[in-house]
Write a protein that holds these residues in place. Structure first.
Motif, PDB file in Angstrom:
ATOM      1  N   ASN A 187       3.761   1.490  -1.542  1.00  8.29           N
ATOM      2  CA  ASN A 187       4.548   1.539  -2.781  1.00  8.29           C
ATOM      3  C   ASN A 187       4.368   2.813  -3.602  1.00  8.29           C
ATOM      4  O   ASN A 187       5.360   3.400  -4.048  1.00  8.29           O
ATOM      5  CB  ASN A 187       4.202   0.333  -3.677  1.00  8.29           C
ATOM      6  N   PRO A 188       3.133   3.275  -3.819  1.00  5.67           N
ATOM      7  CA  PRO A 188       2.988   4.457  -4.695  1.00  5.67           C
ATOM      8  C   PRO A 188       3.696   5.690  -4.146  1.00  5.67           C
ATOM      9  O   PRO A 188       3.969   6.630  -4.878  1.00  5.67           O
ATOM     10  CB  PRO A 188       1.473   4.689  -4.733  1.00  5.67           C
ATOM     11  N   ALA A 189       3.995   5.683  -2.842  1.00  3.86           N
ATOM     12  CA  ALA A 189       4.711   6.810  -2.241  1.00  3.86           C
ATOM     13  C   ALA A 189       6.214   6.559  -2.240  1.00  3.86           C
ATOM     14  O   ALA A 189       6.964   7.258  -1.561  1.00  3.86           O
ATOM     15  CB  ALA A 189       4.211   7.056  -0.824  1.00  3.86           C
ATOM     16  N   GLY A 190       6.656   5.568  -2.985  1.00  2.00           N
ATOM     17  CA  GLY A 190       8.091   5.336  -3.121  1.00  2.00           C
ATOM     18  C   GLY A 190       8.679   4.445  -2.042  1.00  2.00           C
ATOM     19  O   GLY A 190       9.890   4.289  -1.948  1.00  2.00           O
ATOM     20  N   ALA A 236       0.821  -1.211   0.000  1.00  2.00           N
ATOM     21  CA  ALA A 236       0.000   0.000   0.000  1.00  2.00           C
ATOM     22  C   ALA A 236       0.853   1.258   0.000  1.00  2.00           C
ATOM     23  O   ALA A 236       0.420   2.310  -0.458  1.00  2.00           O
ATOM     24  CB  ALA A 236      -0.926   0.002   1.211  1.00  2.00           C
ATOM     25  N   LEU A 269      -0.755  12.184  -6.504  1.00  2.00           N
ATOM     26  CA  LEU A 269      -0.083  11.852  -5.248  1.00  2.00           C
ATOM     27  C   LEU A 269       1.233  12.612  -5.117  1.00  2.00           C
ATOM     28  O   LEU A 269       1.663  12.931  -4.013  1.00  2.00           O
ATOM     29  CB  LEU A 269       0.155  10.334  -5.185  1.00  2.00           C
TER      30      LEU A 269
END
Lengths: 629, 629
Positions: free
Chosen positions: B473-476, B471, B539
């Motif tokens: 992941n999209p924030a690096g 979860a 994001l």
């Protein structure tokens, strides 16, 4: 089993004639993704600092990306990288066309090449297999012949050939890598590195099918982008005029480099414009892999400046470098010069800047026809320009001096010639006069590859146009910003734009197909990456990839001994212009130094030395990079 | 006309009894969005550094966000901010519940309050109108009475009342702002700031309808989040057990703060656990605005420790601070203590830490019942704990000393009591022992508000659990990371997590409803923002907002004279533990100093001084902030 990419990197040791392959961790693919960043990953890991760029120890990388080969427009590009023989710094150039996706379909994501073949070879890759083949018969032949011979020898007309030309064989320091005779990995002399390794070509044929995590979504994205193209003013422009569309607006803004950057307005601009091209020599247009824009011009000329459509046609950069920069307003001569550069494998930008430099030296009395093989190299001499292209490529007479780049040429000529050498870090300036586009000075001055138009945006002021500004919003770019601005708000915009440009370079995305210029929006790019790989990713990860790319290149250069003092501008850019941007709108040295300090700080680098902090390296996952050799 | 937000900030000058409103630029809303960041925008613009936090010059901000009030789960929170009377630094606390969304529906996005009313008042806001009303009759009354009286006076049972309690009136430096008797803006003494301004309450009622850019998409997002909740292990946990679910796992990991951080394992943990609560005193559960998780516990006790369900029930932090930290294993006593804190308007964390401090001082012989009003303040004395809550709130006897916070209390007591004062920047530690969660030391040490559990993640090691890691992941955030790790890779994870936590604080998002803990995924949050406002956002913009928030708070503190030396840990955290994390897994001082340097650098701050570079401020659009007074 990875989706969207092969998980296979081809390794080649030319000295030993050995070929093998390896599978990097998924973490490596995800942090570096491809292109610039994944090339830099290999260079920082495997290239010893301080080696001769033209020696066997240099590492040469051909790198596609995790997204390349997906059935969508806008992702045709791939990277060739190595230590540059032109600058001694990070060498890298991107090319569109079909070669990168073909490599993906042939089962590899990239190629890492070391050593030097004992005699000329070419690398032949087909559907997961690779071999080195004898290329002795190709030596000295032009790119057109080489492509024909390789296709005949292997019996397949659809083979994609990336090659250095005779210029690369002769180690012209700005020799390019040419793909299918018209798509160039143009800058930083990657063709010379190929030549130095006795690697004449990499021929690829792939008929494999890539597996994607969500093919339906990819299909929908492809359709969405195709639908967006007619709605995008720039995409429509590129479709109708290609990159030559920039000639007139740049001239009108006083920033079309003219007579070796002495002026920003060229009286012959109309004659070398996109409109003129469309009405005269345009033969047809071509696209890259998956892209319906078809921005590539194909020209045909008969007679004195006969030009073969097989070699494509001049882009904007070439129209300016062989045209206005040399004071040449003969479109047919420029087209022919472009063909010659492609035949020999020369970067058209560096070639034009070298010739314009010699022309100004002649005008200034530093050079005379005695020095230049009897050619009167004055601005406007189209035939002189053409003759010099031949001489440079053959390292013949005065051409041998220009073949080492304008910086080294000026050093050898002496007599104050340095003043007319328009280069940064040893690489010749591209064709946007930064005096009228203050954000561009940062692009040129700080680009790790030297003055370069692909490392950061040409012109961050384009963001003041509403549709582009809106398209840049998701990347944190919110405000319009005039071209003459260079304060903190411009730095903010610049660094964001640089992140976009650099994740494009690492994913293989084309600026002319993607936002903010064009139709492929930034969130859709992130969606495409997700649909291709199955990763739970976002635009955030891509923006961070952009920063990671810039920072890795910085680290590369620091290892090679470069420092903040190499982030400089040629003195001419602070001097008066014949015509163009008025003095009061031009950059001052003080503004430039302050902008540099702000830029370094914005990147998480020391504001004085420009060295990334260990903390920012940790943030980017780059703590493994050793700054010292 | 903005979408999703009102474009109206209510301005109040209490000294002059004047009320007006203003409309900030859309650019301000977009860069700062709400909560922490928009509060800091006003504080940095309008609060003069160095003023008395309890004087009329302090600026008190109640701030909702551009997303708050949207018909989706997970965005109930709002911020109260000012210069903190507890720390002298940035003061800020978030509360869930309904007050923030109610303010939005009443036509305002936030309230900026200055001055001091000549006599007690409350602010009444209804549907676009606001007035100051006499509150003399409320003085000294507990929060329950005040809410009842205001609702009766205004004739509306649905009015949402945010108030300081009697503790705030008496300027207890960790008095909270309490919403509807149970949702607290708990930390940094914002209730004392209200009290100092003679502002007893802000009562709000809004029946207006917010307009959204894409209501259909918002509806779909709400449904998607609701559908995700049953699939999320943590969301299911929160639904069943609320935050008390943390008691047993923390105890099992040896990090449940026990007897004033002398141990990390509490022999009475079972008795104060979520399981025990569910089987004994749990009366019902409640949710916040739009949220179906219903993590809030409502408890009911009869007899000696009678507890009224109207005041909610103890969260995890309270179970630990009034429980294990004081050696108290009586769940009913803790529930009653929680009710008292809510009646008086006390932060339960600081209250518990102050009492546990006094208990340890007693055990160590520094204090005796002669000093503490005859109460034998030893660990485990539940009734002593209860008595002290009354005394602190009333500033009665020894309570008056504890009412200034543990740092000031230790200074006044002397005799080496400082050693037992568990605080950072003057704020008492929250209830996660950072000795076993090395990322947490950075949260606590560098939090601009002093030791605080809302400024940065409790524990970045949670990312090692697969669903949460995915979860994030999209924030690096890509890699699992053990709790005991504190090297560069932990710094990378920490800074990313801090960005998430801080954009949550600026958007009003609840950590227990949103990823990576729970169901509302990060890309969906960006989508919701887009659907609400119509902005072309992503994001990426939110992650940057997170960094902007952290950096603004840093600037606030630098202006107030804080520096890198205030980013410290209490000595006890380097000392041996009775029971809990073994020594070899605990942080060393050297690791801590190195982690700080890396953290500063990662943030684009000077690695030694922790001062943000001008360049990074430019990157964040914060170049307007004056660092000097």
């Amino acid at each position: 089993m990875p989706k969207g990419y092969n998980g296979r990197i081809l390794r080649v040791d030319l000295t030993e004639g050995r070929i093998w392959e390896e599978t990097p961790d998924e973490r490596v693919y995800r942090l570096y993704m491809g292109g610039s960043a994944l090339s830099l990953y290999y260079l920082l890991k495997e290239l010893k600092p301080g080696v001769d760029p033209l020696g066997p120890e240099n590492v040469l990388v051909f790198m596609s990306s995790v997204l390349s080969g997906a059935p969508i427009p806008g992702v045709p590009r791939y990277t060739v990288a190595a230590r540059s023989p032109l600058t001694g710094a990070f060498g890298e150039a991107e090319a569109g066309g079909f070669w990168g996706p073909e490599l993906k379909h042939a089962g590899f994501d990239g190629i890492v090449i070391k050593g030097r073949a004992p005699r000329p070879v070419y690398l032949w890759i087909k559907d997961g297999k690779a071999e080195l083949r004898d290329a002795s018969g190709l030596t000295g032949k032009d790119t057109g012949e080489v492509q024909r011979i390789i296709r005949e020898e292997l019996g397949d007309e659809r083979i994609r050939v990336a090659q250095c030309g005779p210029a690369g064989e002769r180690l012209v320091r700005y020799a390019c890598v040419l793909n299918e005779l018209k798509h160039a990995n143009g800058r930083t002399g990657m063709g010379a590195v190929m030549g130095s390794k006795n690697l004449r070509a990499v021929a690829v044929r792939g008929t494999g099918k890539l597996e994607f995590a969500d093919p339906e979504r990819l299909k929908a994205i492809g359709k969405e982008v195709a639908d967006l193209i007619p709605q995008s003013p720039m995409a429509r422009n590129f479709k109708q005029y290609g990159t030559p569309v920039f000639v007139m607006p740049l001239n009108d803004s006083g920033i079309l480099p003219t007579r070796n950057f002495q002026a920003g307005i060229f009286e012959g601009a109309q004659k070398i414009s996109a409109e003129a091209m469309n009405q005269t020599i345009l033969h047809s247009t071509k696209g890259c892999y998956g892209c319906p824009i078809h921005c590539k011009r194909v020209v045909k000329v008969e007679g004195k400046y006969a030009t073969d459509p097989e070699f494509g046609g001049p882009e904007y950069e070439t129209l300016a470098s062989l045209g206005s920069l040399c004071g040449v307003d003969n479109l047919e001569a420029i087209a022919h010069g472009n063909e010659l550069c492609n035949r020999y494998g020369l970067d058209t930008i560096s070639t034009g800047v070298c010739i314009a430099f010699a022309m100004e030296c002649t005008e200034q009395g530093i050079l005379s026809p005695r020095d230049t093989d009897g050619i009167e190299l004055r601005f406007g001499n189209a035939d002189g320009m053409i003759q010099m292209i031949h001489k440079i490529a053959k390292r013949e007479g005065f051409g041998d001096i220009l073949a080492d780049g304008v910086k080294e040429a000026a050093r050898r000529i002496g007599k104050g010639a340095e003043r007319y050498a328009l280069e940064i870090k040893g690489q010749e300036l591209p064709m946007h006069d930064p005096r009228g586009k203050k954000g561009l000075v940062l692009s040129y001055a700080t680009s790790p590859t030297g003055a370069d138009h692909i490392e950061a945006p040409h012109d961050t002021s384009f963001m003041s146009e509403t549709p582009m500004l809106y398209a840049a919003n998701p990347a944190g770019i919110l405000e319009p910003m005039p071209a003459v601005e260079i304060g903190p708000r411009k730095i903010r915009l610049f660094v964001h734009a640089q992140q976009i440009w650099n994740f494009f370079n690492s994913l293989g995305i084309c600026n002319f197909a993607a936002a903010p210029y064009s139709a492929f929006t930034l969130p859709l790019i992130a969606d495409a990456l997700k649909a291709s790989t199955g990763w739970n990713t976002s635009l955030y990860e891509l923006m961070e990839l952009g920063e990671r790319t810039v920072t890795m290149a910085r680290l590369f250069n620091l290892r090679e001994g470069l420092s903040a003092k190499d982030d400089r501008l040629p003195q001419r850019l602070f001097e008066p212009l014949e015509a163009g941007t008025p003095r009061e709108k031009r950059l001052t040295e003080e503004e430039f130094r302050e902008a540099l300090r702000l830029y370094y700080g914005a990147m998480g680098w020391d504001p004085e030395t420009g060295v990334p902090t260990r903390g920012r390296l940790a943030f980017l996952g780059l703590d493994w990079v050793e700054l010292s050799a």
